[in-house]
Design a protein around this motif. Structure first.
Motif, mmCIF file in Angstrom:
data_model
loop_
_atom_site.group_PDB
_atom_site.id
_atom_site.type_symbol
_atom_site.label_atom_id
_atom_site.label_comp_id
_atom_site.label_asym_id
_atom_site.label_seq_id
_atom_site.Cartn_x
_atom_site.Cartn_y
_atom_site.Cartn_z
ATOM 1 N N ILE A 419 9.860 64.922 -3.834
ATOM 2 C CA ILE A 419 9.242 65.840 -4.794
ATOM 3 C C ILE A 419 10.061 67.120 -4.917
ATOM 4 O O ILE A 419 10.718 67.552 -3.958
ATOM 5 C CB ILE A 419 7.792 66.175 -4.370
ATOM 6 C CG1 ILE A 419 7.027 66.822 -5.517
ATOM 7 C CG2 ILE A 419 7.762 67.042 -3.118
ATOM 8 C CD1 ILE A 419 5.520 66.808 -5.322
ATOM 9 N N GLN A 420 10.048 67.691 -6.130
ATOM 10 C CA GLN A 420 10.672 68.978 -6.393
ATOM 11 C C GLN A 420 9.593 69.943 -6.878
ATOM 12 O O GLN A 420 8.877 69.642 -7.844
ATOM 13 C CB GLN A 420 11.755 68.869 -7.469
ATOM 14 C CG GLN A 420 13.107 68.409 -6.952
ATOM 15 C CD GLN A 420 14.161 68.514 -8.049
ATOM 16 O OE1 GLN A 420 14.010 67.917 -9.109
ATOM 17 N NE2 GLN A 420 15.207 69.275 -7.802
ATOM 18 N N VAL A 421 9.467 71.082 -6.189
ATOM 19 C CA VAL A 421 8.504 72.098 -6.629
ATOM 20 C C VAL A 421 9.226 73.418 -6.826
ATOM 21 O O VAL A 421 10.260 73.689 -6.195
ATOM 22 C CB VAL A 421 7.354 72.278 -5.614
ATOM 23 C CG1 VAL A 421 6.560 70.995 -5.459
ATOM 24 C CG2 VAL A 421 7.868 72.767 -4.278
ATOM 25 N N LYS A 422 8.666 74.231 -7.721
ATOM 26 C CA LYS A 422 9.223 75.547 -7.998
ATOM 27 C C LYS A 422 8.186 76.601 -7.638
ATOM 28 O O LYS A 422 7.051 76.559 -8.119
ATOM 29 C CB LYS A 422 9.595 75.662 -9.475
ATOM 30 C CG LYS A 422 10.322 76.947 -9.841
ATOM 31 C CD LYS A 422 10.742 76.925 -11.303
ATOM 32 C CE LYS A 422 11.523 78.195 -11.665
ATOM 33 N NZ LYS A 422 11.920 78.181 -13.100
ATOM 34 N N VAL A 423 8.571 77.532 -6.771
ATOM 35 C CA VAL A 423 7.675 78.605 -6.347
ATOM 36 C C VAL A 423 8.411 79.928 -6.511
ATOM 37 O O VAL A 423 9.396 80.184 -5.813
ATOM 38 C CB VAL A 423 7.229 78.432 -4.871
ATOM 39 C CG1 VAL A 423 6.258 79.532 -4.487
ATOM 40 C CG2 VAL A 423 6.615 77.065 -4.646
ATOM 41 N N GLY A 424 7.919 80.747 -7.453
ATOM 42 C CA GLY A 424 8.506 82.069 -7.659
ATOM 43 C C GLY A 424 10.002 82.050 -7.890
ATOM 44 O O GLY A 424 10.732 82.874 -7.347
ATOM 45 N N GLY A 425 10.496 81.090 -8.666
ATOM 46 C CA GLY A 425 11.913 81.017 -8.969
ATOM 47 C C GLY A 425 12.725 80.205 -7.983
ATOM 48 O O GLY A 425 13.891 79.873 -8.249
ATOM 49 N N LYS A 426 12.144 79.847 -6.865
ATOM 50 C CA LYS A 426 12.840 79.033 -5.872
ATOM 51 C C LYS A 426 12.436 77.573 -6.009
ATOM 52 O O LYS A 426 11.261 77.270 -6.209
ATOM 53 C CB LYS A 426 12.521 79.524 -4.457
ATOM 54 C CG LYS A 426 13.042 80.922 -4.167
ATOM 55 C CD LYS A 426 12.762 81.314 -2.726
ATOM 56 C CE LYS A 426 13.307 82.708 -2.433
ATOM 57 N NZ LYS A 426 13.034 83.118 -1.025
ATOM 58 N N ILE A 427 13.404 76.692 -5.901
ATOM 59 C CA ILE A 427 13.143 75.256 -6.005
ATOM 60 C C ILE A 427 13.262 74.622 -4.623
ATOM 61 O O ILE A 427 14.247 74.829 -3.914
ATOM 62 C CB ILE A 427 14.115 74.586 -6.992
ATOM 63 C CG1 ILE A 427 13.866 75.111 -8.417
ATOM 64 C CG2 ILE A 427 13.950 73.057 -6.962
ATOM 65 C CD1 ILE A 427 14.837 74.577 -9.448
ATOM 66 N N GLU A 428 12.259 73.883 -4.271
ATOM 67 C CA GLU A 428 12.234 73.182 -2.982
ATOM 68 C C GLU A 428 12.233 71.687 -3.258
ATOM 69 O O GLU A 428 11.410 71.177 -4.026
ATOM 70 C CB GLU A 428 10.988 73.583 -2.197
ATOM 71 C CG GLU A 428 10.969 73.066 -0.773
ATOM 72 C CD GLU A 428 11.919 73.824 0.138
ATOM 73 O OE1 GLU A 428 12.190 73.317 1.241
ATOM 74 O OE2 GLU A 428 12.408 74.912 -0.253
#
Length: 526
Positions: A419-428
């Motif tokens: 999975i790829q998630v984006k939190v506050g401009g950061k991609i994990e």
């Protein structure tokens, strides 16, 4: 007038219904809901019959209940043994319930053919069992099985069985219409004779094989019964048991009998739906008082009349039992529905606010696709917050992939989610394995988000249910996934719908995580 004591046997008699089965955790949650509803007794099961019921009586002690007493169910001792040596009786005592309920034979036919003992010996079974239990348990209830059939066949002997129970010290004697064949007009004369023979408090336990279980219970109360047994939604063997969802409002609103308070009565519909969901059954929309159609109006004459005075076509105000009036053919009906739902979840909406119309259109579209928010209150709250623009975007999911593989024929399949998630401009970008695709996806989501929101570690996935919508389309069917999550402070339900079970599960999982973050943020503000 005396208090009518409500005795719920959904967790025992109700589970004898075809297609009804509860996990121990389900039974604990239902017990908590019934306690909130104001039920006085909850029959948790027969601890002598299976390990699941033994586990329930152990686990329910860890739960704080406000008023209800937990009852264990069993039978009189076996012939040719004493109560202290009877395994069933000993197990009842060892379960340490608040109350023990045992049943015994009333019908001479059963004594001869089922027990194969003399009528006098059956009286001894009843007396000995109850007398022994009274020495070890604070409250003992006696269920006179097949009482009405037994009375019709041999009234003198049927009454002797009740006297044996009274002499042994039973706190309440419950008259059972076990085969469900008794009709309401028969009860008054029989009850009059019973009251001449015994002075102990009397109860009623009816089955619905003649469609008279609720009517028989209410007639019994009118003629002096003070203890009513039944199940939520009428669950039970064959045609079911007396339906407490009909009995409770009839007692409270129509007969003026004290049983639950007004606030508890308003929780009737939500409790009914909650139990349907945990049973994984489609709610009966035509069910009296609590069904979706119970206060639904379609005919033009009806609609015109109820908009002026609802009493013209409604026997009670639906809000009294947690239901709402529905007008099936007008825009007003939809608007009133959404406002009722908003009020239920303490969200302030005005019927003239354009946002209300937007929420209404979203809700109609989602319900048309198969969404249902009973049991998924968290998803509904998020829907409202999104429309109102008050929902913070904690994260966004860029994409995910789930792979199932079986590497060897004799091994279980292995599930892996990326999975790829984006939190506050950061991609994990993370991956995780799990025991099944949904568990793998849940693990991957958590792994990606926990570094940003460590409080997610407190959250647990407590239950996962799938329903096919509609039936009959095989593997092409739409599926609805209901997930229950929780942390140390509470539980919440979320829902997802798709023709792909993984996608439906993903929707419900994401809502569950967002709700946790919303809840924690609100608590910090408070």
């Amino acid at each position: 007038m005396s208090l009518i004591r409500l005795y719920d046997t959904t967790l025992r008699d109700g589970t004898q219904a075809e297609d009804v089965s509860f996990l121990v955790a389900d039974k604990i949650r239902i017990a908590q809901k019934l306690d909130e509803l104001g039920i006085h007794y909850i029959e948790g099961g027969w601890p002598g019959s299976n390990p699941k019921d033994i586990a329930f009586f152990k686990d329910v002690k860890k739960v704080s209940l406000k008023q209800t007493k937990i009852a264990a169910f069993g039978s009189t001792r076996r012939a040719k043994t004493t109560p202290d040596k009877d395994a069933n009786i000993r197990t009842l005592v060892q379960a340490e319930p608040d109350v023990v309920t045992i049943f015994g034979k009333t019908w001479d036919f059963h004594v001869h053919e089922a027990l194969r003992i003399s009528l006098e010996e059956n009286l001894e079974l009843i007396y000995d069992s109850l007398a022994y239990l009274k020495q070890h348990v604070a409250e003992v209830i006696y269920d006179a099985e097949h009482f009405f059939d037994g009375y019709k066949a041999n009234p003198e002997y049927a009454l002797k069985t009740l006297k044996a129970a009274q002499d042994a010290g039973a706190d309440c004697i419950v008259l059972c219409d076990t085969n469900g064949g008794t009709l309401p007009y028969e009860l008054p004369a029989i009850l009059a004779e019973v009251k001449k023979a015994v002075s102990t408090d009397l109860g009623i336990h009816t089955h619905n094989d003649s469609e008279c279980a609720v009517a028989n219970s209410l007639v019994a109360v009118e003629h002096g019964i003070v203890h009513v047994q039944g199940t939520m939604n009428g669950f039970g063997e064959r045609c079911g048991n007396a339906n407490l969802c009909s009995i409770i409002p009839a007692l409270r609103l129509k007969m003026g009998r004290e049983c639950v308070n007004d606030a508890q009565l308003k929780a009737l519909r939500s409790t009914s739906r909650y139990i349907y969901e945990l049973a994984n059954l489609v709610p009966n929309k035509h069910q009296a008082y609590v069904g979706n159609s119970a206060f639904a109006h379609k005919g033009g004459v009806h609609v015109s009349a109820i908009q002026r005075h609802p009493e013209t076509y409604e026997h009670i105000r639906p809000e009294q039992v947690g239901n709402v009036t529905r007008v099936l053919v007008s825009d007003l009906s939809g608007r009133s529905n959404i406002l009722a739902k908003a009020e239920q979840f303490s969200i302030n909406l005005d019927s003239k606010d354009p946002i209300t119309q937007e929420i209404l259109e979203n809700l109609k579209e989602m319900e048309n696709k198969g969404f249902q928010f009973e049991g998924a209150e968290a998803s509904f709250e998020l829907l409202m917050r999104r429309a109102l623009g008050t929902l913070r975007q904690f994260f966004s999911v860029i994409g995910f992939r789930v792979i199932d593989s079986r590497r060897h024929e004799d091994e279980m399949p292995l599930s892996e989610a990326t999975i790829q998630v984006k939190v506050g401009g950061k991609i994990e970008h993370t991956a995780a394995e799990g025991s099944g695709p949904v568990n793998a996806l849940d693990n991957a989501l958590r792994k990606a988000l926990e570094k940003f929101y460590p409080q997610i570690r407190e959250m647990r996935l407590l239950d996962y249910k799938v329903r096919v919508l509609p039936a009959g389309k095989g593997t092409a069917s739409i599926t609805r996934v209901l997930i229950e999550s929780g942390d140390k402070d509470g539980r919440w339900g979320t829902v997802g719908v798709s023709d792909n079970i993984i996608d439906a599960s993903y929707q419900a999982l994401v809502d569950a995580l967002i709700y946790k973050l919303v809840k924690d943020l609100e608590e910090k503000k408070g």
